[in-house]
Design an enzyme around this catalytic site. Structure first.
Site, PDB file in Angstrom:
ATOM      1  N   ASP A  86       3.584  -4.075 102.812  1.00  0.00           N
ATOM      2  CA  ASP A  86       5.036  -4.239 102.832  1.00  0.00           C
ATOM      3  C   ASP A  86       5.661  -3.188 101.923  1.00  0.00           C
ATOM      4  O   ASP A  86       4.964  -2.453 101.228  1.00  0.00           O
ATOM      5  CB  ASP A  86       5.438  -5.657 102.432  1.00  0.00           C
ATOM      6  CG  ASP A  86       5.013  -6.024 101.024  1.00  0.00           C
ATOM      7  OD1 ASP A  86       4.682  -5.113 100.239  1.00  0.00           O
ATOM      8  OD2 ASP A  86       5.005  -7.216 100.698  1.00  0.00           O
ATOM      9  N   ASP A  89       2.199 -12.738 109.527  1.00  0.00           N
ATOM     10  CA  ASP A  89       1.520 -12.897 108.238  1.00  0.00           C
ATOM     11  C   ASP A  89       2.163 -14.055 107.506  1.00  0.00           C
ATOM     12  O   ASP A  89       3.347 -14.357 107.728  1.00  0.00           O
ATOM     13  CB  ASP A  89       1.623 -11.628 107.384  1.00  0.00           C
ATOM     14  CG  ASP A  89       2.969 -11.543 106.662  1.00  0.00           C
ATOM     15  OD1 ASP A  89       3.033 -11.923 105.475  1.00  0.00           O
ATOM     16  OD2 ASP A  89       3.968 -11.145 107.297  1.00  0.00           O
TER      17      ASP A  89
END
Length: 383
Positions: free
Chosen positions: A90, A277
């Site tokens: 991320d 996720d």
């Protein structure tokens, strides 16, 4: 590099294949979360044994600890953590914005105090791209502002969500520019924001597609939906998901960030999502909350004290093949580390098998039948 092949569809559900620099990922897929470079309680070998194809790392935390110089010495994150399959990182934005009063947002980026030692730090789209280049993750996420569901104890207004989303769009362009300047050989994903407001989601997606088009269709390797599962009512999450997902470019992978329960995964796939996720399976495992085909089990409850059965007689994971509910109950009650490990193996195996079952159902064009059976089984409850 990212090549995405859409192999077949069943309604909006998609069966695809991503080819990345560190391997092939069959979609739809769930990505276990390794915040600090490790999926909690799991070794890389165990992750491979249960069918993990790609894992997620956290740019913000890895930047702070162990620091990039340490990871550089291992030629990137894969070498550092001992994982030779694909990885996604991320951007660090979500963690920075979660710092609350410790951070200040400007057009240039975010100034914040390190949660480790209080040092003043700065993170911007450019710095995020530079960090992720050094990590050498297969999938890089643009730097964005995750629009909160609530601001000062009330739902964010449309004006607040619009300002946040447009900032993220400007940062998407800067992320793309820096990604290109760095000559990153991996894939960059754009993130659709806009809070709970469908017109803002449409504006965000249109802006990302314009950036993509300006780069000859190579601006983004995939598209993510951000800003969901951030405290909003479930019906709002599903509403926004079902609005945005079918509008994402069909020739690129679709990623729903930070979601969620088994039911959320099935709903996401039904809407056209390829990637998920969430920390839920690992976090819940450590707390003794276990997912099964027939509902959830709280293993610490006294009802399991003398139960010789496995968690799920239909599950083929290492935990269910070898240990009873009574033993797992005992480990949870006394706080043994082995309990957290066995629980995590089971929960992640359940999530990954759920995704495999959905891939099979889409291939055979029986996803609606699968979805009905899944709902009936989960509603039955664990006996």
């Amino acid at each position: 590099m990212l090549n995405f092949d859409l192999l077949t569809t069943d309604g909006l559900a998609r069966r695809g294949r991503m080819t990345l620099n560190h391997g092939v990922v069959e979609t739809p897929i769930f990505m276990p979360v390794g915040t600090y470079g490790a999926v909690k309680a799991m070794s890389p070998v165990e992750l491979k044994d249960i069918g993990a194809q790609i894992i997620l790392g956290n740019t913000f935390h890895l930047w702070l600890r162990p620091a990039l110089e340490v990871i550089d010495a291992h030629k990137g994150l894969h070498g550092f953590v001992g994982w030779d399959k694909p990885m996604l990182t991320d951007s660090g934005g979500f963690q920075v914005f979660s710092l609350g009063d410790l951070r200040k947002i400007t057009e240039e980026g975010v100034h914040f105090a390190s949660p480790i030692n209080g040092d003043r730090l700065f993170l911007s789209p450019e710095i995020s791209m530079q960090i992720q280049r050094r990590l050498n993750s297969d999938i890089v996420m643009q730097f964005d502002e995750c629009t909160p569901y609530q601001i000062d104890g009330r739902p964010a207004t449309e004006a607040e969500a619009a300002a946040s989303m447009r900032m993220s769009l400007r940062w998407a362009q800067r992320s793309r520019n820096e990604f290109e300047r760095e000559r990153n050989p991996n894939a960059l994903f754009g993130i659709v924001q806009g809070g709970m407001f469908e017109p803002l989601r449409d504006e965000s997606l249109a802006g990302l597609q314009a950036i993509d088009a300006d780069a000859g269709g190579q601006g983004f390797g995939g598209y993510a939906i951000g800003g969901l599962s951030v405290g909003e009512p479930k019906e709002d999450m599903i509403r926004v998901l079902q609005h945005v997902a079918p509008r994402l470019p069909a020739n690129k992978p679709h990623y729903l960030m930070g979601v969620g329960t088994p039911e959320d995964l099935v709903a996401g796939v039904a809407a056209g999502i390829d990637m998920f996720d969430c920390v839920m399976p690992t976090r819940n495992a450590r707390n003794g909350w276990l997912f099964t085909r027939f509902g959830d089990i709280k293993i610490k409850n006294a009802v399991h004290r003398n139960d010789p059965r496995p968690l799920d007689e239909t599950c083929g994971c290492y935990t269910c093949r070898n240990f009873s509910r009574a033993y797992l109950h005992h480990l949870q009650r006394v706080g043994e580390i082995l309990g957290a490990r066995l629980n995590t193996i089971h929960n992640l195996h359940y999530y990954l098998e759920l995704m495999a079952d959905m891939r099979t159902a889409i291939e055979s064009h029986s996803f609606a039948v699968f979805r009905a059976r899944f709902a009936a089984d989960r509603a039955r409850g664990a006996l």
